[in-house]
Design a protein around this motif. Structure first.
Motif, short mmCIF file in Angstrom:
data_model
loop_
_atom_site.label_atom_id
_atom_site.label_comp_id
_atom_site.label_asym_id
_atom_site.label_seq_id
_atom_site.Cartn_x
_atom_site.Cartn_y
_atom_site.Cartn_z
N UNK A 47 0.80 -1.24 0.00
CA UNK A 47 0.00 0.00 0.00
C UNK A 47 0.83 1.29 0.00
N UNK A 48 1.82 1.36 -0.90
CA UNK A 48 2.65 2.56 -1.03
C UNK A 48 2.62 3.06 -2.47
N UNK A 49 2.12 4.29 -2.64
CA UNK A 49 2.11 4.95 -3.95
C UNK A 49 3.25 5.96 -3.98
N UNK A 50 4.03 5.95 -5.07
CA UNK A 50 5.16 6.88 -5.18
C UNK A 50 4.88 7.88 -6.31
N UNK A 51 5.02 9.17 -5.97
CA UNK A 51 4.82 10.25 -6.95
C UNK A 51 6.18 10.71 -7.43
N UNK A 52 6.38 10.72 -8.75
CA UNK A 52 7.66 11.16 -9.31
C UNK A 52 7.44 11.72 -10.72
N UNK A 53 8.46 12.38 -11.28
CA UNK A 53 8.35 13.03 -12.59
C UNK A 53 7.91 12.03 -13.67
N UNK A 54 6.91 12.43 -14.45
CA UNK A 54 6.32 11.49 -15.41
C UNK A 54 7.07 11.47 -16.75
N UNK A 55 6.85 10.38 -17.49
CA UNK A 55 7.38 10.31 -18.86
C UNK A 55 6.28 10.78 -19.81
N UNK A 56 6.62 10.84 -21.09
CA UNK A 56 5.66 11.40 -22.06
C UNK A 56 4.52 10.43 -22.40
N UNK A 111 8.01 13.38 0.98
CA UNK A 111 6.91 13.90 1.80
C UNK A 111 5.67 13.04 1.64
N UNK A 112 5.04 12.72 2.76
CA UNK A 112 3.78 11.99 2.74
C UNK A 112 2.66 12.96 2.40
N UNK A 113 1.97 12.72 1.28
CA UNK A 113 0.85 13.57 0.88
C UNK A 113 -0.45 13.00 1.45
N UNK A 114 -0.47 11.66 1.61
CA UNK A 114 -1.63 11.00 2.22
C UNK A 114 -1.09 9.79 2.98
N UNK A 115 -1.39 9.67 4.29
CA UNK A 115 -0.88 8.52 5.04
C UNK A 115 -1.72 7.28 4.77
N UNK A 116 -1.13 6.11 4.91
CA UNK A 116 -1.85 4.86 4.66
C UNK A 116 -1.12 3.69 5.29
N UNK A 117 -1.30 2.52 4.68
CA UNK A 117 -0.81 1.27 5.27
C UNK A 117 0.70 1.15 5.42
N UNK A 118 1.48 1.89 4.63
CA UNK A 118 2.92 1.95 4.88
C UNK A 118 3.15 3.24 5.65
N UNK A 119 3.55 3.11 6.92
CA UNK A 119 3.54 4.27 7.82
C UNK A 119 4.82 5.12 7.68
N UNK A 136 -0.26 3.56 12.32
CA UNK A 136 -1.50 3.61 11.52
C UNK A 136 -2.50 4.65 12.06
N UNK A 137 -2.25 5.15 13.25
CA UNK A 137 -3.12 6.19 13.83
C UNK A 137 -3.13 7.45 12.96
N UNK A 138 -2.02 7.74 12.26
CA UNK A 138 -1.96 8.93 11.41
C UNK A 138 -2.95 8.80 10.23
N UNK A 139 -2.97 7.63 9.60
CA UNK A 139 -3.90 7.41 8.48
C UNK A 139 -5.34 7.44 8.99
#
Ligand code: AMP
Ligand code: MG
Length: 346
Positions: free
Chosen positions: A95-104, A190-198, A327-330
């Motif tokens: 349950x970890x989503x990573x945001x990074x620079x996109x390709x075309x 930076x955590x933009x949204x907390x979830x299952x990976x704390x 998990x209290x943060x999420x």
């Protein structure tokens, strides 16, 4: 027409048919370990646009691309930073989503025009089989109407989207019950949204991680959300949700019991979401145990389904705060939004 498949007994058929539905521009709701997702071909802008229409989702709120193997990110990101490699090796599938620079290759409909893209590999056999069958990354937000609590069973998806999408894959209840952690690796992690990976789990492998201000606070009028999703009303049942905020569970229960009695005397239908530990403090009042405070993940797993269960059936749902660690943060991030930040304090 919506078709429904049992993801276990009709596994082969369900995945094969759904894979071709996705490739042909259709919409499939599918289980993951977090919540049910509403998937479309992530490389097809027009198919992705349908997700926004069906959910009533604001167009400036970007989607997550779901992949079936780690190497699939190569085509989606501009490059792969070292921290992303470490995180993928440690937490994917998961349950970890990573945001990074996109390709075309990533369409603007997925990223809402942002230069970055969010990617994750779910830890669920049915989801992985579907992505493999589709042969493309699957863009998927939660499979609910925008603003409602996310769906953690196929029944919830039916309630919101029946007749509006092509297929529902029913894989039973979701294990985590809250959406994935969204971590940005553009600049300082930076955590933009907390979830299952704390936060604690992330820091153990990549060092310090910041938490976006919007995680626990309403956005100020002129503040820009790092994650567009944070600015919208979210997770709200058809009932007023109020949080009794106190670090001491007994004191929080006292605040809640008092509010309950006031509201009940006015004729409002009240229910308390208690924990195993606090239930005895609510004697004589309508109350359900949603989990164990000593294991906040149990409270997370039950939160959305409990909110849905009392939606329209109670006027007021009274809930306890949890410490904002692990998990209290999420939990608090979702609960504060469900409550529209309405709290009672001493
Ligand atoms: P949902 O699809 O409903 O689980 O929401 C996805 C979350 O990820 C939302 O809060 C989005 O705002 C966030 N998100 C997706 N893509 C990006 C991105 N490129 N940058 C920042 N946040 C993102
Ligand atoms: Mg959502």
């Amino acid at each position: 027409m919506t078709q429904i498949f049992n993801a276990i007994t009709q596994k082969e058929n369900g995945a094969r048919l759904s894979g071709s539905v996705i490739r042909n521009g259709g919409l499939v709701a599918f289980p993951t370990e977090t919540v049910y997702g509403l998937g479309a071909n992530g490389l097809d802008g027009a198919a992705v646009q349908r997700i926004f229409e069906v959910k009533g989702r604001p167009n400036d709120n970007p989607l997550i691309l779901h992949v079936a193997k780690k190497s699939d990110v190569k085509a989606l990101w501009h490059d792969i930073p070292e921290k992303a490699r470490i995180l993928m090796d440690t937490f994917w599938p998961g349950p970890l989503t990573i945001v990074y620079n996109k390709s075309s290759v990533v369409p603007d409909e997925v990223t809402a025009g942002l230069p970055t893209v969010a990617v994750r590999m779910p830890d669920h056999r049915c989801a992985l089989a579907l992505i493999r069958e589709a042969g493309v990354p699957i863009a998927a937000p939660s499979a609910n109407l925008s603003g409602k609590p996310s769906p953690t069973t196929a029944e919830h998806v039916k309630d919101d989207l029946w007749g509006k999408i092509d297929v529902i894959l029913d894989g039973g209840p979701c294990r985590v019950g809250l959406e994935s952690t969204v971590l940005s690796l553009v600049g300082t992690p930076a955590i933009l949204r907390p979830g299952g990976v704390t936060k604690e789990m992330l820091e153990a492998v990549i060092g310090e991680v910041a938490v976006a201000n919007a995680v626990l606070h309403p956005l100020g009028a002129n503040e820009k959300a790092a994650s567009p999703g944070m600015k919208y009303k979210h997770y709200a049942p058809d009932a007023q949700v109020i949080i009794g905020m106190h670090p001491n569970p007994r004191a929080a229960a006292g605040l809640i019991a008092r509010e309950y009695d006031v509201r009940e005397s006015r004729g409002e239908r009240c229910v308390i979401f208690a924990s195993k530990q606090t239930e005895p403090f609510y004697r004589g009042r309508t109350c359900v145990i949603i989990g164990d405070r000593k294991d906040p993940s149990t409270m997370c797993a039950a939160l959305f389904s409990s909110l849905r269960a009392y939606s329209g059936k109670a006027d007021v749902i009274l809930t306890e705060s949890l410490p904002e660690t692990d998990m209290g943060l999420a939990y608090m991030n979702r609960l504060l939004r469900a409550a529209g930040f309405e709290t009672i304090e001493e």
